[in-house]
Scaffold this motif. Structure first.
Motif, PDB file in Angstrom:
ATOM      1  N   ALA A 191       3.127  16.174  23.877  1.00 42.54           N
ATOM      2  CA  ALA A 191       3.229  15.700  22.494  1.00 42.54           C
ATOM      3  C   ALA A 191       3.112  14.185  22.423  1.00 42.54           C
ATOM      4  O   ALA A 191       4.069  13.484  22.082  1.00 42.54           O
ATOM      5  N   PRO A 192       1.923  13.634  22.723  1.00 41.91           N
ATOM      6  CA  PRO A 192       1.757  12.182  22.672  1.00 41.91           C
ATOM      7  C   PRO A 192       1.945  11.602  21.282  1.00 41.91           C
ATOM      8  O   PRO A 192       2.235  10.412  21.126  1.00 41.91           O
ATOM      9  N   GLN A 193       1.789  12.433  20.239  1.00 44.27           N
ATOM     10  CA  GLN A 193       1.904  11.956  18.868  1.00 44.27           C
ATOM     11  C   GLN A 193       3.339  11.620  18.461  1.00 44.27           C
ATOM     12  O   GLN A 193       3.565  11.027  17.401  1.00 44.27           O
ATOM     13  N   LEU A 194       4.300  11.988  19.303  1.00 39.26           N
ATOM     14  CA  LEU A 194       5.706  11.731  18.946  1.00 39.26           C
ATOM     15  C   LEU A 194       6.151  10.297  19.224  1.00 39.26           C
ATOM     16  O   LEU A 194       7.251   9.895  18.832  1.00 39.26           O
ATOM     17  N   LEU A 195       5.303   9.532  19.909  1.00 39.24           N
ATOM     18  CA  LEU A 195       5.664   8.149  20.214  1.00 39.24           C
ATOM     19  C   LEU A 195       4.402   7.301  20.197  1.00 39.24           C
ATOM     20  O   LEU A 195       3.383   7.679  20.786  1.00 39.24           O
ATOM     21  N   SER A 196       4.448   6.165  19.524  1.00 40.71           N
ATOM     22  CA  SER A 196       3.298   5.265  19.486  1.00 40.71           C
ATOM     23  C   SER A 196       3.753   3.835  19.743  1.00 40.71           C
ATOM     24  O   SER A 196       4.941   3.514  19.687  1.00 40.71           O
ATOM     25  N   SER A 226       9.726  13.620  12.931  1.00 41.08           N
ATOM     26  CA  SER A 226      11.162  13.700  13.203  1.00 41.08           C
ATOM     27  C   SER A 226      11.640  15.131  13.403  1.00 41.08           C
ATOM     28  O   SER A 226      12.630  15.376  14.106  1.00 41.08           O
ATOM     29  N   SER A 227      10.939  16.098  12.818  1.00 37.29           N
ATOM     30  CA  SER A 227      11.372  17.491  12.954  1.00 37.29           C
ATOM     31  C   SER A 227      11.229  17.996  14.383  1.00 37.29           C
ATOM     32  O   SER A 227      11.922  18.933  14.795  1.00 37.29           O
ATOM     33  N   ALA A 232      16.117  17.513  20.012  1.00 36.99           N
ATOM     34  CA  ALA A 232      15.244  17.989  21.088  1.00 36.99           C
ATOM     35  C   ALA A 232      15.600  17.383  22.438  1.00 36.99           C
ATOM     36  O   ALA A 232      16.093  16.254  22.532  1.00 36.99           O
ATOM     37  N   ASP A 233      15.336  18.158  23.485  1.00 38.59           N
ATOM     38  CA  ASP A 233      15.427  17.677  24.862  1.00 38.59           C
ATOM     39  C   ASP A 233      14.024  17.245  25.273  1.00 38.59           C
ATOM     40  O   ASP A 233      13.111  18.074  25.335  1.00 38.59           O
ATOM     41  N   LEU A 234      13.848  15.963  25.557  1.00 33.36           N
ATOM     42  CA  LEU A 234      12.519  15.398  25.765  1.00 33.36           C
ATOM     43  C   LEU A 234      12.346  14.849  27.168  1.00 33.36           C
ATOM     44  O   LEU A 234      13.283  14.322  27.764  1.00 33.36           O
ATOM     45  N   SER A 253      14.285   4.491  21.451  1.00 38.66           N
ATOM     46  CA  SER A 253      13.629   4.777  20.173  1.00 38.66           C
ATOM     47  C   SER A 253      13.700   6.266  19.839  1.00 38.66           C
ATOM     48  O   SER A 253      13.937   6.653  18.688  1.00 38.66           O
ATOM     49  N   LEU A 254      13.500   7.103  20.852  1.00 35.46           N
ATOM     50  CA  LEU A 254      13.558   8.548  20.640  1.00 35.46           C
ATOM     51  C   LEU A 254      14.972   9.016  20.317  1.00 35.46           C
ATOM     52  O   LEU A 254      15.170   9.894  19.467  1.00 35.46           O
ATOM     53  N   LEU A 255      15.956   8.434  20.977  1.00 40.44           N
ATOM     54  CA  LEU A 255      17.345   8.794  20.695  1.00 40.44           C
ATOM     55  C   LEU A 255      17.760   8.348  19.296  1.00 40.44           C
ATOM     56  O   LEU A 255      18.474   9.066  18.588  1.00 40.44           O
ATOM     57  N   GLU A 256      17.303   7.177  18.884  1.00 35.96           N
ATOM     58  CA  GLU A 256      17.600   6.706  17.531  1.00 35.96           C
ATOM     59  C   GLU A 256      16.962   7.609  16.480  1.00 35.96           C
ATOM     60  O   GLU A 256      17.473   7.730  15.363  1.00 35.96           O
TER      61      GLU A 256
END
Length: 276
Positions: A191-196, A226-227, A232-234, A253-256
């Motif tokens: 899921a590269p789209q989850l972080l930019s 965000s959904s 989620a466990d990433l 950033s992901l945790l926030e």
């Protein structure tokens, strides 16, 4: 010396017909193999020494000569239980750096030492666009991933992004290519789209100290849907773990954005001389 992850079999590691170096020529490679070997002879990624031309079995067509392959360092099984720093003379525990500065990620692990033939192979991929390095690096790292994180379950795997300007400069993101190969059996989780990374990256971050890298990377990442992140466990994936500043900022950033936990896996990591 502490136990290491089992070294992959040399003959099974190196690409055979239709794989690795062969893929540059597609289906034509089968028919024009002798001519292609004449103009594009296989060379070792570690020392540039010419390799023997492949016989019919393809076993000799590899990326490293036997000497360089033996120089590939698989990291010890013993490590810091948080950042994954390898321990060469002790068992698992939390290192001093992680005790004094808690990390955003839950744990980080790496398969190989960023040195010698591995460092050169990554450089050929990253800075010279040699995509033939992708498969061999993924194959080298796969046993380490299975040993260290194979029992974990993740909702998504996120290759560390690079900025648009860096992608335009290189023409690709090597981390995405490595992730696609390493996690081929889990492609639905990629899921590269989850972080930019919208901001322009500063040059020569590899030369900065840990404190300078943390300052330079602050606020560099933007999260996506965000959904898919909330609760989620990433798994965050990158090619090289240097100081950990970049993956820590990305994890933060992901945790926030609501992630339950973030783990990190990299192909290789830098090793300080005093650790040995």
């Amino acid at each position: 010396v502490m136990n290491q992850v089992q070294r992959p079999d040399l003959n099974n590691l190196f690409p055979s017909e239709g794989q690795g170096r062969e893929s540059r020529f597609g289906g034509f490679r089968v028919f024009f193999r002798p001519l292609a070997d004449l103009f594009w002879p296989p060379v070792c990624a570690g020392c540039s020494r010419l390799l023997p031309l492949a016989d019919e079995s393809g076993d000799a067509a590899g990326h490293f000569c036997p000497k360089c392959y033996e120089a590939v360092e698989f990291l010890p099984v013993a490590h810091c239980s948080v950042c994954g720093r390898p321990f060469y003379h002790s068992s698992d525990h939390v290192c001093g750096d992680c005790l004094s500065r808690p990390q955003a990620y839950r744990l980080a692990r790496s398969a190989l030492a960023y040195a010698g033939p591995v460092a050169r192979s990554i450089s050929l991929l990253k800075y010279y666009g040699d995509l033939t390095q992708v498969k061999v690096l993924a194959d080298l790292a796969r046993p380490g991933f299975k040993e260290m994180l194979g029992g974990q379950s993740y909702d998504a795997i996120i290759p560390l992004p690079i900025s648009k300007s860096r992608r335009k400069e290189r023409g690709f993101n090597q981390t995405e290519d490595l992730a696609a190969e390493l996690f081929a059996s889990q492609k639905r989780l990629l899921a590269p789209q989850l972080l930019s990374r919208p901001e322009t990256e500063k040059n020569h971050q590899a030369r900065l100290s840990a404190a300078a890298r943390r300052k330079a990377i602050k606020g560099s990442f933007t999260t996506g849907d965000s959904s898919r992140i909330t609760g989620a466990d990433l798994l965050l994936f990158d090619d090289v773990f240097t100081t950990g500043a970049t993956v820590s900022e990305a994890a933060d950033s992901l945790l926030e954005a609501g992630a339950a936990r973030v783990d990190v896996f990299t192909i290789a990591r830098t090793i300080l001389l005093q650790w040995r």
